[in-house]
Design an enzyme around this catalytic site. Structure first.
Site, PDB file in Angstrom:
ATOM      1  N   ASN A  73      50.161  35.253  35.194  1.00  0.00           N
ATOM      2  CA  ASN A  73      48.921  35.809  35.759  1.00  0.00           C
ATOM      3  C   ASN A  73      48.834  37.313  35.480  1.00  0.00           C
ATOM      4  O   ASN A  73      49.832  38.022  35.627  1.00  0.00           O
ATOM      5  CB  ASN A  73      48.977  35.578  37.293  1.00  0.00           C
ATOM      6  N   GLU A  76      41.633  35.750  40.708  1.00  0.00           N
ATOM      7  CA  GLU A  76      41.393  36.816  41.696  1.00  0.00           C
ATOM      8  C   GLU A  76      40.009  37.448  41.507  1.00  0.00           C
ATOM      9  O   GLU A  76      39.823  38.652  41.734  1.00  0.00           O
ATOM     10  CB  GLU A  76      42.483  37.895  41.593  1.00  0.00           C
ATOM     11  N   GLU A 127      51.615  40.172  36.220  1.00  0.00           N
ATOM     12  CA  GLU A 127      51.419  41.552  35.735  1.00  0.00           C
ATOM     13  C   GLU A 127      52.621  42.131  34.999  1.00  0.00           C
ATOM     14  O   GLU A 127      53.018  43.261  35.250  1.00  0.00           O
ATOM     15  CB  GLU A 127      51.021  42.460  36.910  1.00  0.00           C
ATOM     16  N   HIS A 151      39.420  40.968  38.196  1.00  0.00           N
ATOM     17  CA  HIS A 151      38.914  42.033  39.082  1.00  0.00           C
ATOM     18  C   HIS A 151      37.944  42.858  38.247  1.00  0.00           C
ATOM     19  O   HIS A 151      38.358  43.709  37.463  1.00  0.00           O
ATOM     20  CB  HIS A 151      40.070  42.897  39.607  1.00  0.00           C
ATOM     21  N   ASP A 153      36.659  39.172  41.602  1.00  0.00           N
ATOM     22  CA  ASP A 153      35.735  39.919  42.454  1.00  0.00           C
ATOM     23  C   ASP A 153      35.001  40.910  41.561  1.00  0.00           C
ATOM     24  O   ASP A 153      35.451  41.186  40.440  1.00  0.00           O
ATOM     25  CB  ASP A 153      36.393  40.577  43.684  1.00  0.00           C
TER      26      ASP A 153
HETATM   27  C1  XIL Z   1      46.527  42.923  46.801  1.00  0.00           C
HETATM   28  C2  XIL Z   1      46.120  42.462  48.201  1.00  0.00           C
HETATM   29  O1  XIL Z   1      44.809  41.980  48.158  1.00  0.00           O
HETATM   30  C3  XIL Z   1      46.226  43.600  49.171  1.00  0.00           C
HETATM   31  O2  XIL Z   1      46.006  43.152  50.498  1.00  0.00           O
HETATM   32  C4  XIL Z   1      47.606  44.253  49.075  1.00  0.00           C
HETATM   33  O3  XIL Z   1      47.632  45.406  49.890  1.00  0.00           O
HETATM   34  C5  XIL Z   1      47.933  44.639  47.652  1.00  0.00           C
HETATM   35  O4  XIL Z   1      47.803  43.502  46.821  1.00  0.00           O
HETATM   36  N1  XIL Z   1      46.632  41.846  41.812  1.00  0.00           N
HETATM   37  C6  XIL Z   1      47.344  40.881  42.455  1.00  0.00           C
HETATM   38  C7  XIL Z   1      47.232  40.759  43.923  1.00  0.00           C
HETATM   39  O5  XIL Z   1      47.993  40.056  41.804  1.00  0.00           O
HETATM   40  O6  XIL Z   1      48.423  40.303  44.504  1.00  0.00           O
HETATM   41  C8  XIL Z   1      46.804  42.056  44.577  1.00  0.00           C
HETATM   42  O7  XIL Z   1      46.578  41.788  45.962  1.00  0.00           O
HETATM   43  C9  XIL Z   1      45.571  42.591  43.902  1.00  0.00           C
HETATM   44  C10 XIL Z   1      45.836  42.866  42.445  1.00  0.00           C
END
Ligand code: XIL
Length: 347
Positions: free
Chosen positions: A198, A263, A152, A234, A265
């Site tokens: 990422n 990631e 990020e 996401h 979802d």
């Molecule tokens: C999130 C986790 O799922 C949570 O449990 C935590 O509180 C915050 O981080 N992008 C990412 C992940 O790269 O590391 C994040 O994970 C979600 C967004």
């Protein structure tokens, strides 16, 4: 209800339908295609909930610690590392013949107070980061096959995010040179690991994904050790255009880089705590569409979700009123989203 089931059936090609009916676990379908199917893992759930562990082992051939390998959790004091949760996940993965991805070495979030409030200048920060990367990636050399080295680093408009590592005060490297330095340190720590950049909201074509592409192109041209780009994925019920996701994967893999969904979802609105049937059908379609795009590309090498059961998901905590984002419901029942991924892997 009947109408919704019919809509879902219409999504599935005959071959996929038979895979679904026979109930082949996702990992079997993935293994026959040579792709990784992964999930982020919550070590406490893994320890305390037998159905969680059983479903994870049955369905997935890749795991990633959701939080345990982040800087704060793994390196809570300057001279203290907490490796136990990652070690136990690595052992679980070994016992179940799964690959492990590492997440993440350089990020602006979940850093420990000793670091963020230490008042360190660039030279000290550079030394701290190099040592952190060497210690963490070095420890898991040969056990963690891929790392999100930097997470990020870009803003929505394609400029670099202001962070402790970049410019506040930063490790003393201009522009994307700080990212390049982190990749070089990670490569020194584990020369065989696949190294990823990422990010989120960079799945389709936009200012952020353009900036990531330009950086990737430059790093590849100068033979900086980078192997892939992680697309977090996401998503909501209004995802980017699938054609744009395809175009983005095409340009990134065109550089010779791997792409992995890291990631995935698809969050949906909850009404009185539950998702509507219609929203779950729409969600299933999105899972199918994005999984189908990945499997078109030989270099799209993993589809990983951010958890796998709605029982444990970061979504309700992070997005008020949203949830039900994953492939299994809170009782470990396979949802339409699961059938969609199975369908895409079966094509
Ligand atoms: C999130 C986790 O799922 C949570 O449990 C935590 O509180 C915050 O981080 N992008 C990412 C992940 O790269 O590391 C994040 O994970 C979600 C967004």
């Amino acid at each position: 209800m009947i109408c919704n089931v019919a809509a879902l059936l219409a999504l599935l090609a005959p071959a996929a339908l038979s895979a679904w009916q026979s109930g082949s676990p996702l990992r079997e379908l993935a293994e026959s295609r040579g792709i990784r199917i992964g999930s982020a893992v919550n070590p406490a759930a893994l320890k305390n909930d037998p159905a969680y562990a059983a479903t994870l082992a049955r369905e997935f051939n890749q795991v990633e610690p959701e939080n345990a390998a982040k800087f704060g959790p793994v390196h809570p004091q300057e001279d203290t590392y907490n490796f136990e949760p990652v070690d136990s996940l690595v052992a679980f993965a070994k016992a179940h013949d799964m690959a492990v991805r590492g997440h993440t070495l350089v990020w602006h979030n979940q850093n420990p107070a000793w670091l963020t409030r230490g008042g360190f200048g660039p030279d000290r920060l550079a030394a701290i980061l190099q040592k952190h990367i060497q210690t963490v990636a070095g420890r898991y050399a040969g056990q963690i096959y891929a790392w999100d080295v930097v997470n990020e680093a870009f803003e929505k408009d394609g400029t670099l995010r202001k962070t402790i590592w970049f410019d506040s005060p930063g490790i003393g490297r201009e522009g994307t040179a700080y990212i390049e330095q982190a990749f070089r340190w990670a490569h020194a720590a584990d020369p065989k690991a696949l190294l990823f950049y990422n990010d989120y909201d960079a799945e389709g074509i936009n200012a952020k994904s353009d900036a990531i592409y330009q950086m990737a192109k430059d790093l590849v041209a100068r033979e900086v050790p980078i192997n892939g780009i992680g697309l977090q994925m996401h998503l909501t019920l209004k995802p980017p255009l699938i054609a744009d996701i395809e175009a983005n994967i095409k340009r990134l893999t065109g550089l010779g880089l791997q792409v992995q969904y890291t990631e995935l979802d698809v969050r949906v609105p909850l009404v009185d705590g539950a998702a509507s049937e219609d929203s779950l059908i729409a969600q299933a379609r999105i899972y199918n569409d994005v999984a189908a795009v990945c499997v078109k590309f030989k270099l799209c090498t993993a589809i990983q979700t951010w958890g796998f059961t709605d029982k444990f998901s970061w979504i309700p905590g992070a997005y008020r009123g949203m949830g039900a984002a994953l492939e299994f419901d809170a009782n470990y029942g396979a949802k339409g989203a699961w059938r969609s991924v199975a369908a895409a892997l079966s094509k």
